[in-house]
Design an enzyme around this catalytic site. Structure first.
Site, PDB file in Angstrom:
ATOM      1  N   CYS A 153      -0.751  -8.443   4.289  1.00 58.31           N
ATOM      2  CA  CYS A 153      -1.251  -7.982   5.753  1.00 58.31           C
ATOM      3  C   CYS A 153      -0.852  -9.207   6.528  1.00 58.31           C
ATOM      4  O   CYS A 153      -1.421 -10.267   6.709  1.00 58.31           O
ATOM      5  CB  CYS A 153      -2.810  -7.909   5.833  1.00 58.31           C
ATOM      6  SG  CYS A 153      -3.603  -7.740   7.299  1.00 58.31           S
ATOM      7  N   CYS A 204      -3.855 -10.709   8.566  1.00 60.54           N
ATOM      8  CA  CYS A 204      -4.593 -11.360   8.154  1.00 60.54           C
ATOM      9  C   CYS A 204      -4.049 -12.780   7.790  1.00 60.54           C
ATOM     10  O   CYS A 204      -4.779 -13.785   7.959  1.00 60.54           O
ATOM     11  CB  CYS A 204      -4.777 -10.854   6.374  1.00 60.54           C
ATOM     12  SG  CYS A 204      -5.423  -9.090   6.503  1.00 60.54           S
TER      13      CYS A 204
END
Length: 119
Positions: A30, A33
């Protein structure tokens, strides 16, 4: 490093054994993230009185599912064993600092009393 990798086995103990816990549900694949990770790490260094947990959703799918995580990153705040905040999306450092201040200042008993009074 002031963040802690947490899995399903110790999650319950972490949230019940600490006054204030921030949980970052994330994944290695991600992009947001990975962008939020350093912001979260810096906040953990500035607030040693808060437990900063990181849960890899790929390694802890059952935990992510039980927490209702549908997108990553998702930030959850648990105070005195009660989830008081949960939101998906990466945060800027200033927004995370603001959330930390609000969570520290939150009087859970007063908030519950107010919620009960409104019902």
């Amino acid at each position: 490093m002031a963040t802690h990798a947490v899995g399903s086995a110790e999650f319950e103990q972490v949230i019940t054994g600490n006054e204030l816990v921030f949980v970052d549900f994330w994944a290695t694949w991600c992009g947001p993230c990975r962008a939020f990770g350093p912001v979260y790490e810096q906040a953990s260094e500035k607030h040693p009185d808060v437990y900063f947990a990181k849960v890899d959703i790929d390694q802890n799918q059952d935990l992510a599912s039980a927490a209702g995580v549908q997108a990553v990153p998702t930030l959850m705040i648990v105070k005195q064993g009660t989830v008081v905040f949960q939101q998906a999306g990466a945060l800027r450092a200033s927004d995370l600092d603001d959330l930390i201040a609000q969570a520290k200042a939150l009087d859970l008993k007063a908030a519950q009393a107010e919620a009960d009074a409104q019902q």
